[in-house]
Write a protein that holds these residues in place. Structure first.
Motif, mmCIF file in Angstrom:
data_model
loop_
_atom_site.group_PDB
_atom_site.id
_atom_site.type_symbol
_atom_site.label_atom_id
_atom_site.label_comp_id
_atom_site.label_asym_id
_atom_site.label_seq_id
_atom_site.Cartn_x
_atom_site.Cartn_y
_atom_site.Cartn_z
ATOM 1 N N LYS A 1 0.933 -1.248 -0.176
ATOM 2 C CA LYS A 1 0.059 -0.084 -0.055
ATOM 3 C C LYS A 1 0.818 1.024 0.099
ATOM 4 O O LYS A 1 1.751 1.208 0.781
ATOM 5 C CB LYS A 1 -1.051 -0.025 1.473
ATOM 6 C CG LYS A 1 -2.065 -1.050 1.289
ATOM 7 C CD LYS A 1 -2.745 -0.982 2.300
ATOM 8 C CE LYS A 1 -4.029 0.279 2.111
ATOM 9 N NZ LYS A 1 -4.922 0.496 3.103
ATOM 10 N N ILE A 2 0.560 2.088 -0.858
ATOM 11 C CA ILE A 2 1.490 3.353 -1.138
ATOM 12 C C ILE A 2 0.453 4.541 -1.028
ATOM 13 O O ILE A 2 -0.471 4.485 -1.580
ATOM 14 C CB ILE A 2 2.186 3.326 -2.538
ATOM 15 C CG1 ILE A 2 2.965 2.142 -2.676
ATOM 16 C CG2 ILE A 2 2.991 4.628 -2.598
ATOM 17 C CD1 ILE A 2 4.215 2.114 -1.876
ATOM 18 N N ALA A 3 0.832 5.493 -0.100
ATOM 19 C CA ALA A 3 -0.073 6.781 -0.175
ATOM 20 C C ALA A 3 0.690 7.777 -0.878
ATOM 21 O O ALA A 3 2.025 7.971 -0.797
ATOM 22 C CB ALA A 3 0.089 7.008 1.689
ATOM 23 N N LEU A 4 -0.082 8.864 -1.493
ATOM 24 C CA LEU A 4 0.568 9.986 -1.921
ATOM 25 C C LEU A 4 -0.116 11.035 -1.254
ATOM 26 O O LEU A 4 -1.398 11.128 -1.225
ATOM 27 C CB LEU A 4 0.046 9.955 -3.449
ATOM 28 C CG LEU A 4 0.788 8.827 -4.365
ATOM 29 C CD1 LEU A 4 -0.281 7.597 -4.682
ATOM 30 C CD2 LEU A 4 1.026 9.264 -5.868
ATOM 31 N N ILE A 5 0.927 11.813 -0.550
ATOM 32 C CA ILE A 5 -0.023 12.850 0.367
ATOM 33 C C ILE A 5 0.274 14.156 -0.276
ATOM 34 O O ILE A 5 1.398 14.696 -0.833
ATOM 35 C CB ILE A 5 1.234 12.657 1.643
ATOM 36 C CG1 ILE A 5 1.008 11.464 2.118
ATOM 37 C CG2 ILE A 5 0.752 13.640 2.559
ATOM 38 C CD1 ILE A 5 1.941 10.998 3.613
ATOM 39 N N ILE A 6 -0.826 14.808 -0.243
ATOM 40 C CA ILE A 6 -0.790 16.077 -1.021
ATOM 41 C C ILE A 6 -0.573 17.075 0.022
ATOM 42 O O ILE A 6 -0.959 17.453 1.050
ATOM 43 C CB ILE A 6 -2.481 16.448 -1.452
ATOM 44 C CG1 ILE A 6 -2.658 15.215 -2.205
ATOM 45 C CG2 ILE A 6 -2.605 17.713 -2.036
ATOM 46 C CD1 ILE A 6 -4.197 15.264 -2.576
ATOM 47 N N GLY A 7 0.595 17.777 -0.119
ATOM 48 C CA GLY A 7 1.436 18.483 1.051
ATOM 49 C C GLY A 7 1.023 20.005 0.902
ATOM 50 O O GLY A 7 1.645 20.804 1.769
ATOM 51 N N SER A 8 0.147 20.466 0.277
ATOM 52 C CA SER A 8 -0.361 22.022 0.539
ATOM 53 C C SER A 8 -1.882 22.050 0.523
ATOM 54 O O SER A 8 -2.653 20.824 -0.028
ATOM 55 C CB SER A 8 0.094 22.833 -0.599
ATOM 56 O OG SER A 8 -0.488 22.515 -1.962
ATOM 57 N N THR A 9 -2.411 22.962 1.148
ATOM 58 C CA THR A 9 -3.837 22.861 1.590
ATOM 59 C C THR A 9 -4.565 24.275 1.160
ATOM 60 O O THR A 9 -5.793 24.263 1.170
ATOM 61 C CB THR A 9 -4.152 22.608 3.027
ATOM 62 O OG1 THR A 9 -3.302 23.634 3.804
ATOM 63 C CG2 THR A 9 -3.722 21.059 3.474
ATOM 64 N N ARG A 10 -3.991 25.084 0.654
ATOM 65 C CA ARG A 10 -4.589 26.392 0.574
ATOM 66 C C ARG A 10 -5.630 26.362 -0.562
ATOM 67 O O ARG A 10 -5.547 25.493 -1.502
ATOM 68 C CB ARG A 10 -3.672 27.603 0.309
ATOM 69 C CG ARG A 10 -3.023 27.433 -1.011
ATOM 70 C CD ARG A 10 -1.630 28.286 -1.083
ATOM 71 N NE ARG A 10 -1.060 28.090 -2.590
ATOM 72 C CZ ARG A 10 -1.511 28.867 -3.294
ATOM 73 N NH1 ARG A 10 -2.326 30.157 -3.477
ATOM 74 N NH2 ARG A 10 -0.938 28.814 -4.783
ATOM 75 N N ALA A 11 -6.634 27.108 -0.390
ATOM 76 C CA ALA A 11 -7.868 27.128 -1.562
ATOM 77 C C ALA A 11 -7.645 26.968 -2.767
ATOM 78 O O ALA A 11 -8.047 26.414 -3.604
ATOM 79 C CB ALA A 11 -8.782 28.233 -1.006
ATOM 80 N N THR A 12 -6.599 27.940 -3.188
ATOM 81 C CA THR A 12 -6.326 27.992 -4.502
ATOM 82 C C THR A 12 -4.962 27.182 -5.027
ATOM 83 O O THR A 12 -4.423 27.446 -6.060
ATOM 84 C CB THR A 12 -6.111 29.358 -5.186
ATOM 85 O OG1 THR A 12 -5.059 29.857 -4.267
ATOM 86 C CG2 THR A 12 -7.282 30.341 -4.901
ATOM 87 N N ARG A 13 -4.780 25.976 -4.293
ATOM 88 C CA ARG A 13 -3.426 25.535 -4.443
ATOM 89 C C ARG A 13 -3.373 25.034 -5.778
ATOM 90 O O ARG A 13 -4.411 24.530 -6.647
ATOM 91 C CB ARG A 13 -3.449 24.340 -3.360
ATOM 92 C CG ARG A 13 -4.186 23.152 -3.699
ATOM 93 C CD ARG A 13 -4.191 22.005 -2.831
ATOM 94 N NE ARG A 13 -5.222 20.995 -3.033
ATOM 95 C CZ ARG A 13 -5.771 20.172 -2.110
ATOM 96 N NH1 ARG A 13 -5.019 20.024 -1.035
ATOM 97 N NH2 ARG A 13 -6.573 19.087 -2.401
ATOM 98 N N PHE A 14 -2.284 24.933 -6.485
ATOM 99 C CA PHE A 14 -1.781 24.264 -7.689
ATOM 100 C C PHE A 14 -1.581 22.729 -7.434
ATOM 101 O O PHE A 14 -1.959 22.133 -8.488
ATOM 102 C CB PHE A 14 -0.368 24.744 -8.141
ATOM 103 C CG PHE A 14 0.240 24.027 -9.282
ATOM 104 C CD1 PHE A 14 -0.071 24.422 -10.669
ATOM 105 C CD2 PHE A 14 0.949 22.961 -9.087
ATOM 106 C CE1 PHE A 14 0.383 23.628 -11.573
ATOM 107 C CE2 PHE A 14 1.711 22.311 -10.150
ATOM 108 C CZ PHE A 14 1.143 22.703 -11.468
ATOM 109 N N ALA A 15 -1.742 22.008 -6.420
ATOM 110 C CA ALA A 15 -1.315 20.889 -6.064
ATOM 111 C C ALA A 15 -2.184 19.719 -6.897
ATOM 112 O O ALA A 15 -2.037 18.778 -7.215
ATOM 113 C CB ALA A 15 -1.403 20.612 -4.381
ATOM 114 N N ASP A 16 -3.582 20.225 -7.063
ATOM 115 C CA ASP A 16 -4.580 19.459 -7.661
ATOM 116 C C ASP A 16 -4.140 18.972 -9.053
ATOM 117 O O ASP A 16 -4.627 17.946 -9.433
ATOM 118 C CB ASP A 16 -5.886 20.277 -7.642
ATOM 119 C CG ASP A 16 -6.443 20.224 -6.086
ATOM 120 O OD1 ASP A 16 -6.238 19.380 -5.366
ATOM 121 O OD2 ASP A 16 -6.949 21.406 -5.888
ATOM 122 N N LYS A 17 -3.193 19.833 -9.656
ATOM 123 C CA LYS A 17 -2.951 19.420 -11.108
ATOM 124 C C LYS A 17 -2.053 18.206 -11.074
ATOM 125 O O LYS A 17 -2.200 17.272 -11.782
ATOM 126 C CB LYS A 17 -2.406 20.887 -11.837
ATOM 127 C CG LYS A 17 -3.614 21.583 -12.254
ATOM 128 C CD LYS A 17 -3.122 22.906 -12.916
ATOM 129 C CE LYS A 17 -4.077 23.677 -13.491
ATOM 130 N NZ LYS A 17 -3.822 24.967 -13.708
#
Ligand code: FMN
Length: 189
Positions: free
Chosen positions: A3-19
């Motif tokens: 099992k591998i987790a991919l952890i999304i390291g930013s949380t701000r409303a307009t984050r780029f991370a979602d891309k």
């Protein structure tokens, strides 16, 4: 099954991370070597560290932290999807790392970064932090940088169309899975 987790390291409303998250979802969907799950730190709104000690020594009291620790414990390896804030990792990711300890131990960590230099400076710091958490940081990183980052961030370019990023992602996952399997075997021995 690993099992591998991919952890999304930013949380701000307009984050780029979602891309990068959307892009990575399509990549891991085609891999059958492990179960991949994305963990969003927005779902674990922990206060800035406020326990009497690391949970290496004293159990945490905060209920979200306890839920985070239980979730982290489920996995054999981690991919940290990381931004770079002032040449370091985001505070929310560092806080989430601090909120667990035995759950990270003897497991591999890999990094996908984005920013002007692909979050390379943040990732180097995260590698050092990972060692203190008794993790095994792996060699291959993915650095979405320069024109790739600016294109995806501000000019509507799709990471999915940047085929030159593909070999690095696959190498990162191959290495991570190798280490995850080796360390799971060792932990269980
Ligand atoms: C507080 C702050 C500091 C930043 N510092 C850096 C930096 O040191 N290097 C860099 O390449 N980008 C830096 N940036 C720009 C980020 O790369 C960009 O905003 C990116 O979208 C941040 O990731 P996020 O949208 O997932 O939060 C910074 C952004 C913020 C908000």
């Amino acid at each position: 099954m690993l099992k591998i987790a991919l952890i999304i390291g930013s949380t701000r409303a307009t984050r780029f991370a979602d891309k990068p998250v959307q892009w990575l979802k399509t990549i891991v969907a085609d891999r059958i070597d492990a179960e991949y799950e994305f963990l969003d730190l927005r779902d674990y709104p922990m206060p800035f560290f406020d326990e009497v000690a690391s949970n290496a020594f004293v159990p945490s009291t905060n209920e979200v932290a306890q839920r985070w620790q239980r979730k982290v414990a489920e996995f054999d390896g981690y991919v940290f999807i990381t931004a770079e804030y002032n040449h370091g990792p985001t505070a929310v990711l560092k806080n989430a790392l601090d909120y667990a300890y035995p759950e990270w131990n003897k497991k591999p960590a890999a990094f996908v970064g984005y920013g002007s230099v692909g979050a390379a400076r943040a990732i180097e710091q995260l590698r050092l932090i990972a060692v203190e958490l008794q993790m095994a940081p792996t060699r291959t990183g993915v650095y979405i940088q320069g024109a790739d980052f600016v294109g995806a961030w501000q000019q509507g370019a799709a990471l999915e169309e940047m085929s030159h990023l593909q070999p690095g992602v696959q190498a990162l996952l191959d290495e991570l899975v190798w280490w995850a399997r080796a360390l799971k075997t060792a932990r269980e021995a």
